[in-house]
Design an enzyme around this catalytic site. Structure first.
Site, PDB file in Angstrom:
ATOM      1  N   ALA A 166       0.821  -1.219   0.000  1.00 15.57           N
ATOM      2  CA  ALA A 166       0.000   0.000   0.000  1.00 15.57           C
ATOM      3  C   ALA A 166       0.857   1.272   0.000  1.00 15.57           C
ATOM      4  O   ALA A 166       1.987   1.263   0.484  1.00 15.57           O
ATOM      5  CB  ALA A 166      -0.918  -0.018   1.216  1.00 15.57           C
ATOM      6  N   GLU A 186       3.606  13.523 -12.652  1.00 19.04           N
ATOM      7  CA  GLU A 186       2.720  13.627 -11.492  1.00 19.04           C
ATOM      8  C   GLU A 186       3.404  14.455 -10.395  1.00 19.04           C
ATOM      9  O   GLU A 186       4.514  14.131  -9.981  1.00 19.04           O
ATOM     10  CB  GLU A 186       2.458  12.204 -10.986  1.00 19.04           C
ATOM     11  N   LYS A 228       1.621  -5.085   3.275  1.00 18.86           N
ATOM     12  CA  LYS A 228       2.684  -4.189   3.742  1.00 18.86           C
ATOM     13  C   LYS A 228       2.214  -2.746   3.575  1.00 18.86           C
ATOM     14  O   LYS A 228       1.998  -2.292   2.453  1.00 18.86           O
ATOM     15  CB  LYS A 228       3.982  -4.385   2.954  1.00 18.86           C
ATOM     16  N   GLU A 286      -1.822  -0.515  -9.489  1.00 15.70           N
ATOM     17  CA  GLU A 286      -2.605   0.734  -9.492  1.00 15.70           C
ATOM     18  C   GLU A 286      -1.604   1.856  -9.273  1.00 15.70           C
ATOM     19  O   GLU A 286      -1.146   2.075  -8.158  1.00 15.70           O
ATOM     20  CB  GLU A 286      -3.611   0.720  -8.329  1.00 15.70           C
ATOM     21  N   CYS A 327      -4.245  10.001  -6.680  1.00 17.98           N
ATOM     22  CA  CYS A 327      -3.866   9.623  -8.043  1.00 17.98           C
ATOM     23  C   CYS A 327      -4.888  10.081  -9.082  1.00 17.98           C
ATOM     24  O   CYS A 327      -4.563  10.176 -10.257  1.00 17.98           O
ATOM     25  CB  CYS A 327      -3.678   8.115  -8.108  1.00 17.98           C
TER      26      CYS A 327
END
Ligand code: NAD
Length: 473
Positions: free
Chosen positions: A146, A377, A172, A246, A280
């Site tokens: 994560a 990003e 984790k 993701e 995101c």
């Protein structure tokens, strides 16, 4: 006292005894120590998950569904404690934390329902005297890794479908934000048999890498950075485990002249700075047609200038800090380079707060399509605004990045909305809206935003194997 891993139903320190510091991003101060695990701890967690698999996978869908409903109730009953941990560890303002807690609860209730609705294709006699049918079997031990922006919610997106389909799990959390997930696992031990849900804390290169390379883990699902995703896909190939990624986003917000500009400004002021822009799907890359651009820029500048940044525990705070000193300097460097390259910063544009990792809500106007601030990003409270000349240019610019997670189109012309939703290469396209998500619908990227879907019934497919059974009679 340090926060331990949670393995086989027990709090367990890292075998090496090592710990990492956990900080409060609003003050920059150390608030805790957490286990800094390595391959030895991952082995122990996988062994516990393997031991638990037989019992958990044998449960009926109804039993697994009831456990997931109980986990949802558990979050609801402990929402104040879990919220406070995330406010302290991630800097999430009190005003917004309830939204994602509610989403986690709803996600689990959705997966509880989905657990009872798994299906294979209809059985039949495809050869004379033979009946075939298709089963969906769990994979075995699966892992979730994560990120720090939604520590508990992103973990729910991993373990929800995994448990619903009968797998056992090793999770984790990010080394920066382990507190809420470890506490949740401790609380969940009243509901789940030991070993069904294990949490191993630690750094990506040690604990994370050991998970990715472990031969007995059948799937690894990452939510994280694009470069981490590429590395994990490479490292997982030796064991040919399934990889579910993701990754990052750079969501375009395409505003036509016939759009409701007040609604666009409202959505941007709320959505782009929510969670300090560390989302995101954040609506961070605005492009507006001529007249829309003229109206949008001053209104957006005023609205963003009015966002209250400050102490996450203050009820009036709309935006807290970013997660770390590294993230603060990444955001700051990107805005400075955009300004140096000729873009105009109409509000914000500097580090804020006397202590902690704050960065002012910022609007950057007229950067070039090829510039870093448009192509990469930022993952901070920064929106760029470009002016496009026509629909074709809007589509080319919107699709002209490596990412493909989400996008929005703002127009009152239904035909144009339909053309745009088809042309945009993104996993989610909103019309006259940006950022809303729902448990029933899939969430995931195109292109370098990754592959695999979280939430929805589609997520369950990744966590099961299809098996053909043929019976001669
Ligand atoms: P990150 O990639 O730095 O870390 C994510 C996780 O990967 C952490 O737990 C980290 O310890 C682990 N990790 C790092 N290196 C590893 C390795 N070599 N092997 C195994 N594990 C490793 O990402 P982050 O900075 O924590 O999160 C921010 C990123 O997450 C952003 O890019 C954001 O867009 C993305 N994100 C995507 C979604 C989505 O749904 N697509 C949602 C939230 C965040």
């Amino acid at each position: 006292m340090a926060i331990d891993n949670f393995i086989g139903g027990k709090s367990t320190p890292a075998a090496s005894g090592k710990t990492d510091s956990v900080l409060d991003p609003a003050t920059g101060q150390v608030i805790d120590q957490v286990a800094s695990s390595d391959a030895v701890d991952v082995d122990a967690a996988v062994d516990a998950a393997k031991s638990a698999f037989g019992e958990w996978s044998a449960k009926t869908p109804r039993e697994r569904s009831e456990a997931l409903l109980a986990l949802a109730d558990l979050i609801e009953a402990n929402v104040d404690e879990l919220s406070e941990l995330e406010m302290r560890n991630v800097g999430k303002p009190k005003a917004i934390i309830g939204v994602e807690m509610d989403l986690s609860i709803d996600n689990l209730r959705f997966f509880a329902g989905a657990a009872r609705n798994l299906e294979g294709k209809a059985a039949g006699e495809y050869l004379a005297d033979h009946t075939s049918y298709v089963r969906r079997d769990p994979l075995g031990v699966v892992a979730g890794i994560a990120p720090w922006n939604y520590p508990l919610n992103m973990s729910v997106w991993k373990f929800g479908p995994a448990l619903a389909t009968g797998n056992t799990v090793v999770l984790k959390p990010s080394e920066l934000t382990p507190l809420s997930l470890v506490r949740f696992a401790q609380l969940a031990s009243d509901i789940l048999p030991p070993g069904v849900l294990n949490v191993v804390c630690g750094q990506g290169e040690t604990a994370g890498d050991a998970i990715v390379r472990h031969p007995d883990i059948r799937l690894v699902s990452l939510t994280g950075d694009v470069n981490t995703g590429k590395l994990i896909a490479r490292n997982a190939s030796d064991t040919l485990k399934r990889v579910h990624l993701e990754l990052g986003g750079k969501a375009p917000v395409i505003v036509f002249d016939d759009a409701d500009i007040d609604a666009v400004v409202g959505a941007l002021a709320e959505g782009a700075y929510y969670n300090s822009g560390q989302d995101c799907t954040a609506p961070c890359r605005v492009m507006a047609g001529g007249a829309a651009f003229e109206r949008l820029v001053p209104q957006l500048t005023d609205a963003v200038g009015a966002i209250a940044m400050g102490d996450p525990f203050d009820e009036n705070t709309a935006m807290g800090p970013v997660i770390s000193a590294d993230q603060q300097s990444r955001v700051s460097g990107m805005v400075d380079r955009a300004r140096d390259a000729g873009a105009e910063v109409t509000t914000g544009g500097k580090v804020g707060g006397a202590a902690g990792f704050f960065y002012e809500p910022t609007v950057v106007v007229n950067p070039g399509q090829d510039s870093e601030i448009v192509q990469r990003e930022v993952f901070g409270p920064v929106v760029s605004v470009q002016r496009f000349t026509d629909e074709a240019q809007a589509i080319a610019w919107a699709n002209g990045v490596d990412y493909g997670l989400s996008a929005s189109v703002w127009t009152s012309d239904v035909g144009r909305a339909m053309r745009m939703t088809k042309a945009l290469e993104f996993g989610c396209v909103w019309v006259n809206q940006h950022i809303m998500i729902t448990s029933e619908m899939p969430h995931g990227g195109f292109k370098q935003s990754g592959y695999g879907k979280d939430m929805s019934a589609y997520a369950l497919e990744h966590y099961t194997e299809l098996k053909h059974v043929m019976i001669k009679h």
